[in-house]
Design an enzyme around this catalytic site. Structure first.
Site, PDB file in Angstrom:
ATOM      1  N   GLY A   1      57.978  68.945  43.780  1.00 53.52           N
ATOM      2  CA  GLY A   1      56.844  69.759  44.228  1.00 53.52           C
ATOM      3  C   GLY A   1      56.787  71.136  43.598  1.00 53.52           C
ATOM      4  O   GLY A   1      55.786  71.840  43.728  1.00 53.52           O
TER       5      GLY A   1
ATOM      6  N   GLN B   1      47.688  91.016  57.396  1.00 52.26           N
ATOM      7  CA  GLN B   1      48.861  91.718  57.926  1.00 52.26           C
ATOM      8  C   GLN B   1      49.121  92.881  56.975  1.00 52.26           C
ATOM      9  O   GLN B   1      49.897  92.760  56.029  1.00 52.26           O
ATOM     10  CB  GLN B   1      50.057  90.781  57.984  1.00 52.26           C
ATOM     11  CG  GLN B   1      49.857  89.609  58.943  1.00 52.26           C
ATOM     12  CD  GLN B   1      50.971  88.588  58.808  1.00 52.26           C
ATOM     13  OE1 GLN B   1      52.081  88.795  59.277  1.00 52.26           O
ATOM     14  NE2 GLN B   1      50.670  87.490  58.138  1.00 52.26           N
TER      15      GLN B   1
ATOM     16  N   HIS C   1      40.661  92.977  52.785  1.00 52.75           N
ATOM     17  CA  HIS C   1      40.478  93.069  54.225  1.00 52.75           C
ATOM     18  C   HIS C   1      40.590  94.528  54.702  1.00 52.75           C
ATOM     19  O   HIS C   1      39.835  94.956  55.572  1.00 52.75           O
ATOM     20  CB  HIS C   1      41.481  92.171  54.938  1.00 52.75           C
ATOM     21  CG  HIS C   1      41.331  92.239  56.412  1.00 52.75           C
ATOM     22  ND1 HIS C   1      40.157  91.874  57.034  1.00 52.75           N
ATOM     23  CD2 HIS C   1      42.158  92.676  57.379  1.00 52.75           C
ATOM     24  CE1 HIS C   1      40.288  92.076  58.327  1.00 52.75           C
ATOM     25  NE2 HIS C   1      41.493  92.557  58.560  1.00 52.75           N
TER      26      HIS C   1
ATOM     27  N   ASP D   1      32.557  94.213  64.041  1.00 55.21           N
ATOM     28  CA  ASP D   1      33.631  95.026  64.645  1.00 55.21           C
ATOM     29  C   ASP D   1      33.607  96.423  64.043  1.00 55.21           C
ATOM     30  O   ASP D   1      32.893  96.686  63.069  1.00 55.21           O
ATOM     31  CB  ASP D   1      35.010  94.361  64.488  1.00 55.21           C
ATOM     32  CG  ASP D   1      35.329  94.024  63.044  1.00 55.21           C
ATOM     33  OD1 ASP D   1      34.912  94.786  62.145  1.00 55.21           O
ATOM     34  OD2 ASP D   1      35.987  92.998  62.810  1.00 55.21           O
TER      35      ASP D   1
ATOM     36  N   LYS E   1      34.263  94.823  69.553  1.00 58.73           N
ATOM     37  CA  LYS E   1      35.012  93.571  69.740  1.00 58.73           C
ATOM     38  C   LYS E   1      36.479  93.866  69.976  1.00 58.73           C
ATOM     39  O   LYS E   1      37.027  94.810  69.425  1.00 58.73           O
ATOM     40  CB  LYS E   1      34.841  92.747  68.452  1.00 58.73           C
ATOM     41  CG  LYS E   1      35.732  91.545  68.312  1.00 58.73           C
ATOM     42  CD  LYS E   1      35.617  90.899  66.927  1.00 58.73           C
ATOM     43  CE  LYS E   1      36.787  91.243  66.018  1.00 58.73           C
ATOM     44  NZ  LYS E   1      36.821  90.494  64.750  1.00 58.73           N
TER      45      LYS E   1
ATOM     46  N   ASP F   1      30.409  90.305  57.510  1.00 56.89           N
ATOM     47  CA  ASP F   1      31.859  90.437  57.680  1.00 56.89           C
ATOM     48  C   ASP F   1      32.515  90.233  56.327  1.00 56.89           C
ATOM     49  O   ASP F   1      31.898  89.695  55.405  1.00 56.89           O
ATOM     50  CB  ASP F   1      32.356  89.376  58.683  1.00 56.89           C
ATOM     51  CG  ASP F   1      33.552  89.873  59.479  1.00 56.89           C
ATOM     52  OD1 ASP F   1      34.210  90.826  59.031  1.00 56.89           O
ATOM     53  OD2 ASP F   1      33.836  89.297  60.552  1.00 56.89           O
TER      54      ASP F   1
ATOM     55  N   ASP G   1      36.571  83.150  59.078  1.00 62.20           N
ATOM     56  CA  ASP G   1      37.737  82.249  59.082  1.00 62.20           C
ATOM     57  C   ASP G   1      37.453  81.108  60.062  1.00 62.20           C
ATOM     58  O   ASP G   1      36.868  80.093  59.707  1.00 62.20           O
ATOM     59  CB  ASP G   1      38.988  83.053  59.431  1.00 62.20           C
ATOM     60  CG  ASP G   1      40.251  82.212  59.390  1.00 62.20           C
ATOM     61  OD1 ASP G   1      40.152  81.000  59.126  1.00 62.20           O
ATOM     62  OD2 ASP G   1      41.351  82.742  59.643  1.00 62.20           O
TER      63      ASP G   1
ATOM     64  N   GLY H   1      34.863  82.313  64.878  1.00 62.52           N
ATOM     65  CA  GLY H   1      34.773  82.777  66.266  1.00 62.52           C
ATOM     66  C   GLY H   1      34.041  84.107  66.345  1.00 62.52           C
ATOM     67  O   GLY H   1      33.109  84.276  67.142  1.00 62.52           O
ATOM     68  N   THR H   2      34.450  85.046  65.519  1.00 58.06           N
ATOM     69  CA  THR H   2      33.860  86.390  65.541  1.00 58.06           C
ATOM     70  C   THR H   2      32.350  86.323  65.312  1.00 58.06           C
ATOM     71  O   THR H   2      31.559  86.887  66.071  1.00 58.06           O
ATOM     72  CB  THR H   2      34.498  87.256  64.424  1.00 58.06           C
ATOM     73  OG1 THR H   2      35.907  87.280  64.637  1.00 58.06           O
ATOM     74  CG2 THR H   2      33.936  88.648  64.389  1.00 58.06           C
TER      75      THR H   2
HETATM   76  C1  R5P Z   1      38.633  90.739  61.176  1.00 62.44           C
HETATM   77  O1  R5P Z   1      38.993  91.891  61.321  1.00 62.44           O
HETATM   78  C2  R5P Z   1      37.862  90.252  60.000  1.00 62.44           C
HETATM   79  O2  R5P Z   1      37.038  91.220  59.458  1.00 62.44           O
HETATM   80  C3  R5P Z   1      37.054  89.030  60.401  1.00 62.44           C
HETATM   81  O3  R5P Z   1      36.161  89.428  61.406  1.00 62.44           O
HETATM   82  C4  R5P Z   1      37.928  87.934  60.898  1.00 62.44           C
HETATM   83  O4  R5P Z   1      38.970  87.657  59.998  1.00 62.44           O
HETATM   84  C5  R5P Z   1      37.107  86.692  61.133  1.00 62.44           C
HETATM   85  O5  R5P Z   1      37.919  85.741  61.736  1.00 62.44           O
HETATM   86  P1  R5P Z   1      37.334  84.549  62.596  1.00 62.44           P
HETATM   87  O6  R5P Z   1      36.228  83.934  61.773  1.00 62.44           O
HETATM   88  O7  R5P Z   1      38.508  83.605  62.759  1.00 62.44           O
HETATM   89  O8  R5P Z   1      36.852  85.096  63.885  1.00 62.44           O
END
Ligand code: R5P
Length: 287
Positions: free
Chosen positions: A35, A94, A127, A166, A189, A215, A219, A222-223
């Site tokens: 691998g 992180q 980020h 956010d 948020k 954004d 990911d 959810g946000t």
């Molecule tokens: C968070 O601070 C980022 O800017 C995105 O809002 C976040 O990574 C989105 O994550 P998810 O789609 O899982 O809510």
């Protein structure tokens, strides 16, 4: 000038070389039986100004190793300058210790990329913009907003509010709002744990307006989907969502499909799998 890529986003690398009118560098990513990744650079790079297009998206660890090994191969082959082009910079979330004994993976990645032999880095919508400073080499940090703004301008939407999902995204949202002549609102948020978000308030006027949420990353979605619902509940007329990096993991597709969001505009910093190419998602190129 020579441009190579690993396996992370070959389509984007091909679009970039087409745009520039140069061929894609000859290389191969292979695997040993166990691998481990093996890289072949199949043309001379001696004295060349070399770019490696490789977002460190999922499968993140493999894509990071491909990039590092490719940089190492190019350095040992006497490239004059090596610039990884990392449209999506993984492990960026992180970027500081928020609890005791947390790692800072964004810095670890910067160390690895620099130690491997990068002379300069090109990336998009980190980020946290401060990650630029984790490198002691030049970083070109490009925004996705101009590309997204161009798309919304051509749509001819009226009475628009751009909404940041956010507080951390306010600058990006203001940038988009200014470019398309919209007003600005902000969602307050909270994130009680990773990938879980809780909406507290909406600050600003969205009543009866067409709303564009922006954004850096979608990911698990959810946000963005909870935000969109909160905006409709508080009187928004319709909601568009956009982001630079469509990570789209876990329940993201299902959430987006079921959500009140009319259209989700993303860029191709991360390639979409065929099943992710649903009608609601529109992809713009950053090539
Ligand atoms: C968070 O601070 C980022 O800017 C995105 O809002 C976040 O990574 C989105 O994550 P998810 O789609 O899982 O809510």
């Amino acid at each position: 000038l020579k441009i190579f890529c690993g396996n992370a986003n070959r389509e984007l690398a091909e679009e970039i070389v087409d745009y520039l009118g140069v061929p894609l560098g000859a290389s191969k990513v292979k695997r040993f039986q166990d691998g481990e990744i093996a890289i072949e650079i199949n043309e001379s790079v001696r004295g060349a100004d070399v770019f490696v297009v490789q977002p460190t998206c999922n499968p993140t660890n493999d894509n990071i190793m491909e990039l590092l090994i490719m940089i190492d191969a190019l350095k040992r082959a006497s490239a004059r300058r090596i610039t990884p082009v990392i449209p999506y910079y993984g492990y960026a979330r992180q970027e500081r210790k928020s609890r005791a004994r947390d790692p800072i993976t964004a810095k670890l990645m910067a160390n690895l990329i620099t130690t491997a032999g990068a002379d300069r880095v090109v990336t998009m919508d980190l980020h946290a913009p401060a990650i630029q400073g984790f490198f002691d080499i030049p970083v070109d940090h490009l925004p996705g907003v101009p590309i997204l703004a161009e798309y919304f301008r051509t749509k001819g939407l009226e009475d628009v509010a751009v909404v940041s999902p956010d507080l951390g995204g306010v600058q990006r949202s203001r940038n988009l709002a200014e470019r398309i002549g919209a007003t600005l609102a902000i969602i307050d948020k909270r994130r009680p744990e990773p990938n879980v978000s809780q909406i507290m308030n909406v600050i600003g006027d969205i009543q009866g307006k067409t709303v564009i949420m922006i954004d850096d990353i979608i990911d698990t979605a959810g946000t963005i989907t909870q935000g969109a619902q909160a905006l409709i509940d508080r009187g928004a007329k319709e909601v568009y969502a956009c982001c630079t990096h469509p990570v789209l993991s876990g329940p993201a597709l299902e959430r987006l499909e079921k959500s009140v969001i009319k259209e989700v505009i993303v860029t191709n910093t991360i390639p979409l799998d065929p099943e992710q190419k649903i009608p609601k998602i529109k992809t713009l190129s950053v090539a």
